[in-house]
Design a protein around this motif. Structure first.
Motif, PDB file in Angstrom:
ATOM      1  N   LYS A  93     -15.302  -3.989 -21.523  1.00  0.00           N
ATOM      2  CA  LYS A  93     -13.913  -3.704 -21.862  1.00  0.00           C
ATOM      3  C   LYS A  93     -12.915  -4.513 -21.035  1.00  0.00           C
ATOM      4  CE  LYS A  93     -14.763   0.955 -23.636  1.00  0.00           C
ATOM      5  NZ  LYS A  93     -14.550   2.410 -23.448  1.00  0.00           N
ATOM      6  N   ASP A  94     -13.353  -4.999 -19.871  1.00  0.00           N
ATOM      7  CA  ASP A  94     -12.421  -5.749 -19.034  1.00  0.00           C
ATOM      8  C   ASP A  94     -12.429  -7.253 -19.351  1.00  0.00           C
ATOM      9  OD1 ASP A  94     -14.942  -6.251 -18.075  1.00  0.00           O
ATOM     10  OD2 ASP A  94     -14.413  -6.023 -15.956  1.00  0.00           O
ATOM     11  N   LEU A  95     -13.246  -7.673 -20.318  1.00  0.00           N
ATOM     12  CA  LEU A  95     -13.285  -9.090 -20.680  1.00  0.00           C
ATOM     13  C   LEU A  95     -12.202  -9.420 -21.692  1.00  0.00           C
ATOM     14  CD1 LEU A  95     -17.118  -9.783 -21.066  1.00  0.00           C
ATOM     15  CD2 LEU A  95     -15.640 -10.416 -19.157  1.00  0.00           C
ATOM     16  N   LYS A  96     -11.609 -10.571 -21.519  1.00  0.00           N
ATOM     17  CA  LYS A  96     -10.603 -11.045 -22.465  1.00  0.00           C
ATOM     18  C   LYS A  96     -11.220 -12.145 -23.320  1.00  0.00           C
ATOM     19  CE  LYS A  96      -6.632  -9.986 -19.500  1.00  0.00           C
ATOM     20  NZ  LYS A  96      -5.434 -10.541 -18.796  1.00  0.00           N
ATOM     21  N   ALA A  97     -11.307 -11.871 -24.616  1.00  0.00           N
ATOM     22  CA  ALA A  97     -11.920 -12.834 -25.526  1.00  0.00           C
ATOM     23  C   ALA A  97     -11.254 -12.746 -26.888  1.00  0.00           C
ATOM     24  CB  ALA A  97     -13.418 -12.566 -25.653  1.00  0.00           C
ATOM     25  N   GLU A  98     -11.163 -13.884 -27.542  1.00  0.00           N
ATOM     26  CA  GLU A  98     -10.638 -13.958 -28.903  1.00  0.00           C
ATOM     27  C   GLU A  98     -11.819 -13.986 -29.868  1.00  0.00           C
ATOM     28  OE1 GLU A  98      -7.370 -14.253 -31.573  1.00  0.00           O
ATOM     29  OE2 GLU A  98      -7.267 -14.211 -29.374  1.00  0.00           O
ATOM     30  N   VAL A  99     -11.826 -13.052 -30.822  1.00  0.00           N
ATOM     31  CA  VAL A  99     -12.931 -12.964 -31.785  1.00  0.00           C
ATOM     32  C   VAL A  99     -12.583 -13.743 -33.041  1.00  0.00           C
ATOM     33  CG1 VAL A  99     -14.468 -11.412 -33.055  1.00  0.00           C
ATOM     34  CG2 VAL A  99     -13.394 -10.629 -30.921  1.00  0.00           C
ATOM     35  N   SER A 100     -13.537 -14.530 -33.545  1.00  0.00           N
ATOM     36  CA  SER A 100     -13.334 -15.214 -34.825  1.00  0.00           C
ATOM     37  C   SER A 100     -14.556 -15.007 -35.709  1.00  0.00           C
ATOM     38  CB  SER A 100     -13.052 -16.708 -34.626  1.00  0.00           C
ATOM     39  OG  SER A 100     -14.133 -17.350 -34.003  1.00  0.00           O
ATOM     40  N   GLU A 133     -14.230 -16.473 -28.069  1.00  0.00           N
ATOM     41  CA  GLU A 133     -13.649 -17.571 -27.299  1.00  0.00           C
ATOM     42  C   GLU A 133     -13.138 -17.033 -25.980  1.00  0.00           C
ATOM     43  OE1 GLU A 133     -10.170 -21.028 -27.428  1.00  0.00           O
ATOM     44  OE2 GLU A 133     -10.485 -19.709 -29.173  1.00  0.00           O
ATOM     45  N   PHE A 134     -13.699 -17.534 -24.891  1.00  0.00           N
ATOM     46  CA  PHE A 134     -13.245 -17.208 -23.552  1.00  0.00           C
ATOM     47  C   PHE A 134     -12.407 -18.367 -23.009  1.00  0.00           C
ATOM     48  CE2 PHE A 134     -17.025 -14.624 -24.196  1.00  0.00           C
ATOM     49  CZ  PHE A 134     -16.639 -13.393 -23.692  1.00  0.00           C
ATOM     50  N   TYR A 140     -17.103 -21.078 -25.350  1.00  0.00           N
ATOM     51  CA  TYR A 140     -17.319 -20.282 -26.557  1.00  0.00           C
ATOM     52  C   TYR A 140     -18.690 -19.618 -26.470  1.00  0.00           C
ATOM     53  CZ  TYR A 140     -13.531 -22.836 -28.958  1.00  0.00           C
ATOM     54  OH  TYR A 140     -12.332 -23.375 -29.329  1.00  0.00           O
ATOM     55  N   LEU A 141     -18.780 -18.411 -26.995  1.00  0.00           N
ATOM     56  CA  LEU A 141     -20.061 -17.748 -27.194  1.00  0.00           C
ATOM     57  C   LEU A 141     -20.160 -17.382 -28.667  1.00  0.00           C
ATOM     58  CD1 LEU A 141     -22.685 -16.309 -26.357  1.00  0.00           C
ATOM     59  CD2 LEU A 141     -21.284 -14.305 -25.759  1.00  0.00           C
ATOM     60  N   THR A 142     -21.159 -17.942 -29.342  1.00  0.00           N
ATOM     61  CA  THR A 142     -21.290 -17.682 -30.770  1.00  0.00           C
ATOM     62  C   THR A 142     -22.633 -17.028 -31.078  1.00  0.00           C
ATOM     63  OG1 THR A 142     -20.931 -18.651 -32.970  1.00  0.00           O
ATOM     64  CG2 THR A 142     -22.172 -19.976 -31.390  1.00  0.00           C
ATOM     65  N   CYS A 147     -18.049 -29.009 -33.475  1.00  0.00           N
ATOM     66  CA  CYS A 147     -16.587 -28.838 -33.456  1.00  0.00           C
ATOM     67  C   CYS A 147     -16.161 -27.976 -32.280  1.00  0.00           C
ATOM     68  CB  CYS A 147     -16.115 -28.217 -34.772  1.00  0.00           C
ATOM     69  SG  CYS A 147     -16.141 -29.346 -36.166  1.00  0.00           S
ATOM     70  N   LEU A 148     -16.892 -26.891 -32.032  1.00  0.00           N
ATOM     71  CA  LEU A 148     -16.575 -26.052 -30.875  1.00  0.00           C
ATOM     72  C   LEU A 148     -16.749 -26.840 -29.577  1.00  0.00           C
ATOM     73  CD1 LEU A 148     -18.322 -22.615 -31.662  1.00  0.00           C
ATOM     74  CD2 LEU A 148     -15.927 -23.242 -32.056  1.00  0.00           C
ATOM     75  N   ASP A 149     -17.844 -27.573 -29.502  1.00  0.00           N
ATOM     76  CA  ASP A 149     -18.202 -28.286 -28.278  1.00  0.00           C
ATOM     77  C   ASP A 149     -17.189 -29.362 -27.918  1.00  0.00           C
ATOM     78  OD1 ASP A 149     -20.095 -28.755 -26.144  1.00  0.00           O
ATOM     79  OD2 ASP A 149     -20.681 -30.583 -27.185  1.00  0.00           O
ATOM     80  N   GLN A 150     -16.460 -29.846 -28.900  1.00  0.00           N
ATOM     81  CA  GLN A 150     -15.433 -30.844 -28.631  1.00  0.00           C
ATOM     82  C   GLN A 150     -14.221 -30.235 -27.929  1.00  0.00           C
ATOM     83  OE1 GLN A 150     -14.785 -32.445 -32.548  1.00  0.00           O
ATOM     84  NE2 GLN A 150     -16.508 -33.869 -32.417  1.00  0.00           N
TER      85      GLN A 150
END
Length: 275
Positions: free
Chosen positions: A91-98, A118-119, A123-125, A155-158
């Motif tokens: 819960k204390d992690l800040k991440a954008e979900v896609s 997305e941290f 990225y963690l997918t 694309c993410l890795d770029q």
């Protein structure tokens, strides 16, 4: 950062059923909570299009009180209660979900197969790769998927480094399954699927288990449920992976399997990385 990945083969059953298999699944979930990973990536949730019910959420909260969840389910026109992915993260992690779509063969983009967090620095997918199917009926579509998914990771890795995990539904090398001689025309070990995985790695990604452990034999992540003695005999396949961008491979500290006891099918895998 500590990350766990597991193809649970029905989160719905694990949380609501009283079958022996569901009980074994809940025992694994309890074990995973005890490890207190930062993120847990789940594949093959088999939830409805509306996602977890109130009952599901209540049980998840009881089992994983320190986690928030994000999910993606199969949607029409894809099959109901099929595939699906989920993240549980502290819960204390800040991440954008896609919820990416990669223009793969219909209806794979509707099957809830990819989610990404997305941290700030990476990225963690989370992926549940399509199976080539009975008699390899979906092999051509699977090859198309492999190309599209590899392009997505590039694309993410770029933008920033990538950690990619999940059920990739392929044993890459002969060392990655117990009986390669019998399976060259089996889904998950065709030349085409293995080449697709090679192509993905060649685009700048590292198989973290092999990176740390080298050519160790007899270490698998999946044992067929339909063969009652498959796990007892260790007649398994390694089809679940943690991949990372080549440039952060030296930051990986652990990449290994988590013992799931008597339960057959997939076992969870764990990654520790110092980012």
């Amino acid at each position: 950062m500590k990350i766990i990945s597991w193809n649970i083969d029905s989160l719905n059953a694990a949380l609501t059923s009283d079958s022996n298999r569901a009980i074994l699944s809940r025992e694994v979930l309890i074990k995973l909570n005890a490890l207190q990973a930062d993120v847990i990536a789940i594949q093959e949730t088999k939830l409805s299009a509306k996602g977890p019910t109130k009952k599901h959420k209540k049980v998840i909260e009881e089992l994983f009180p320190n986690y928030q969840i994000a999910w993606r389910s199969s949607q029409e026109p894809a099959r109901k209660g099929y595939a699906g992915t989920m993240f549980m993260y502290k819960k204390d992690l800040k991440a954008e979900v896609s919820y990416p779509e990669i223009s793969c063969p219909h209806p794979m983009d509707y099957e809830g197969r990819i989610m990404t967090l997305e941290f700030a620095d990476f990225y963690l997918t989370n992926v549940y790769t399509p199976n080539a199917g009975s008699e390899l009926k979906r092999l051509e579509d699977r090859q198309n998927w492999d190309e599209k998914y590899a392009d997505y990771l590039v694309c993410l890795d770029q933008v920033k480094p990538v950690i990619a995990t999940g059920d990739f539904n392929v044993a890459h090398k002969e060392i990655d399954l117990a009986h390669p001689d019998r399976n060259h025309f089996s889904a998950g070990f065709t030349d085409e699927e293995r080449q697709g995985f090679t192509n993905l790695l060649n685009k700048g990604f590292t198989d973290t288990f092999r990176h740390l452990h080298g050519p160790v034999e007899g270490v698998y992540t999946w044992w067929a449920q339909r063969v009652r003695t498959s796990k007892q005999n260790n007649s398994g396949w390694r089809i679940d992976y943690f991949l990372v961008s080549d440039r952060i491979a030296d930051k990986v500290q652990r990449s290994e399997m988590i013992d799931s006891g008597e339960r057959q099918d997939h076992t969870p895998i764990l990654l520790e990385i110092d980012l």
